[in-house]
Scaffold this motif. Sequence first.
Motif, PDB file in Angstrom:
ATOM      1  N   LEU A  68       0.837  -1.199   0.000  1.00  0.00           N
ATOM      2  CA  LEU A  68       0.000   0.000   0.000  1.00  0.00           C
ATOM      3  C   LEU A  68       0.875   1.253   0.000  1.00  0.00           C
ATOM      4  O   LEU A  68       0.606   2.216  -0.725  1.00  0.00           O
ATOM      5  CB  LEU A  68      -0.919  -0.004   1.218  1.00  0.00           C
ATOM      6  N   TYR A  69       1.931   1.217   0.798  1.00  0.00           N
ATOM      7  CA  TYR A  69       2.835   2.369   0.904  1.00  0.00           C
ATOM      8  C   TYR A  69       3.538   2.648  -0.427  1.00  0.00           C
ATOM      9  O   TYR A  69       3.544   3.782  -0.926  1.00  0.00           O
ATOM     10  CB  TYR A  69       3.872   2.109   2.000  1.00  0.00           C
ATOM     11  N   THR A  70       4.121   1.621  -1.015  1.00  0.00           N
ATOM     12  CA  THR A  70       4.818   1.820  -2.285  1.00  0.00           C
ATOM     13  C   THR A  70       3.847   2.230  -3.394  1.00  0.00           C
ATOM     14  O   THR A  70       4.202   3.014  -4.278  1.00  0.00           O
ATOM     15  CB  THR A  70       5.563   0.540  -2.707  1.00  0.00           C
ATOM     16  N   GLY A  71       2.617   1.724  -3.299  1.00  0.00           N
ATOM     17  CA  GLY A  71       1.609   2.097  -4.286  1.00  0.00           C
ATOM     18  C   GLY A  71       1.229   3.561  -4.210  1.00  0.00           C
ATOM     19  O   GLY A  71       1.080   4.230  -5.236  1.00  0.00           O
ATOM     20  N   GLY A  90       3.211  10.432  -5.658  1.00  0.00           N
ATOM     21  CA  GLY A  90       4.475  11.100  -5.387  1.00  0.00           C
ATOM     22  C   GLY A  90       4.890  10.913  -3.934  1.00  0.00           C
ATOM     23  O   GLY A  90       4.090  10.537  -3.073  1.00  0.00           O
ATOM     24  N   LYS A  91       6.174  11.215  -3.637  1.00  0.00           N
ATOM     25  CA  LYS A  91       6.722  10.931  -2.307  1.00  0.00           C
ATOM     26  C   LYS A  91       6.019  11.700  -1.201  1.00  0.00           C
ATOM     27  O   LYS A  91       5.592  11.119  -0.197  1.00  0.00           O
ATOM     28  CB  LYS A  91       8.221  11.244  -2.286  1.00  0.00           C
ATOM     29  N   SER A  92       5.870  13.008  -1.365  1.00  0.00           N
ATOM     30  CA  SER A  92       5.309  13.843  -0.298  1.00  0.00           C
ATOM     31  C   SER A  92       3.823  13.554  -0.079  1.00  0.00           C
ATOM     32  O   SER A  92       3.399  13.180   1.020  1.00  0.00           O
ATOM     33  CB  SER A  92       5.517  15.321  -0.622  1.00  0.00           C
ATOM     34  N   GLU A  93       3.021  13.709  -1.123  1.00  0.00           N
ATOM     35  CA  GLU A  93       1.582  13.489  -0.999  1.00  0.00           C
ATOM     36  C   GLU A  93       1.278  12.012  -0.759  1.00  0.00           C
ATOM     37  O   GLU A  93       0.350  11.680  -0.007  1.00  0.00           O
ATOM     38  CB  GLU A  93       0.860  13.987  -2.254  1.00  0.00           C
ATOM     39  N   GLY A  94       2.059  11.148  -1.375  1.00  0.00           N
ATOM     40  CA  GLY A  94       1.847   9.714  -1.185  1.00  0.00           C
ATOM     41  C   GLY A  94       2.029   9.297   0.255  1.00  0.00           C
ATOM     42  O   GLY A  94       1.270   8.472   0.779  1.00  0.00           O
ATOM     43  N   THR A  95       3.032   9.883   0.925  1.00  0.00           N
ATOM     44  CA  THR A  95       3.262   9.572   2.339  1.00  0.00           C
ATOM     45  C   THR A  95       2.090  10.021   3.191  1.00  0.00           C
ATOM     46  O   THR A  95       1.627   9.294   4.078  1.00  0.00           O
ATOM     47  CB  THR A  95       4.558  10.250   2.831  1.00  0.00           C
TER      48      THR A  95
END
Length: 220
Positions: free
Chosen positions: A196-199, A205-210
């Motif tokens: 889920l995290y890598t997806g 993107g890194k910031s919003e994805g986190t």
Amino acid sequence: MAVLLVDYENVSMKNGLKGIEYLNANDRLIIFYSQCCPKIRRDCMEAILSAGSSFQVYKLKKTGKNALDFYIAAECGYVSHTDVSEIAIISNDKGFDALIDFLKLKAETQDIQLIRAANIEKALMSLNSPADSRRKEILCEKSGLLDLAAEYGKYEERNAMRARIKDALLGTKYENRTAEIIDFATARKDTTRKELYTGTLHLFGKSEGTDIYRILKDMS
């Protein structure tokens, strides 16, 4: 190679082309029609083109009782002497069963599988070519029976998950992306947290994805 001979006059209004999306480049589709059934649905035509199968049509020149049946019988006799292993007549007319019985009597056509079916899907389900085993498997899965109560439970679970995500995003800077995040999360509801995290990082993107991952993680 499977050759499908469609008695369009007989099945055009009875879902005779059901399953046409499962044709492939090894198939040959021949439609026999008359002036009483000159139309074909756009999605059916698009499915034929997408499949890449060989495609022909024959229009009845002179009307007459069973005239189109003779066209089909003649073509069936012709293709049975070519390099084919399967022939399916798509029709509800049981009169074609006699034609099939006759061809099965002849030594030179006994190795060909000859069937009659009400629509293309049923024909493809009945054909036994090893090359079509995956297609037959897909069709069997599609037509399999499901437990209604269990499926309704899954439906309610999906709706509840969508509601939780919508509430979690309410008032955040991601609220305007609610539909996109719901689609992402529901498609991955059975994945691990790592997946889920890598997806989320890959899609948002890194910031919003986190940030989005943390929101989704806190819901579980």
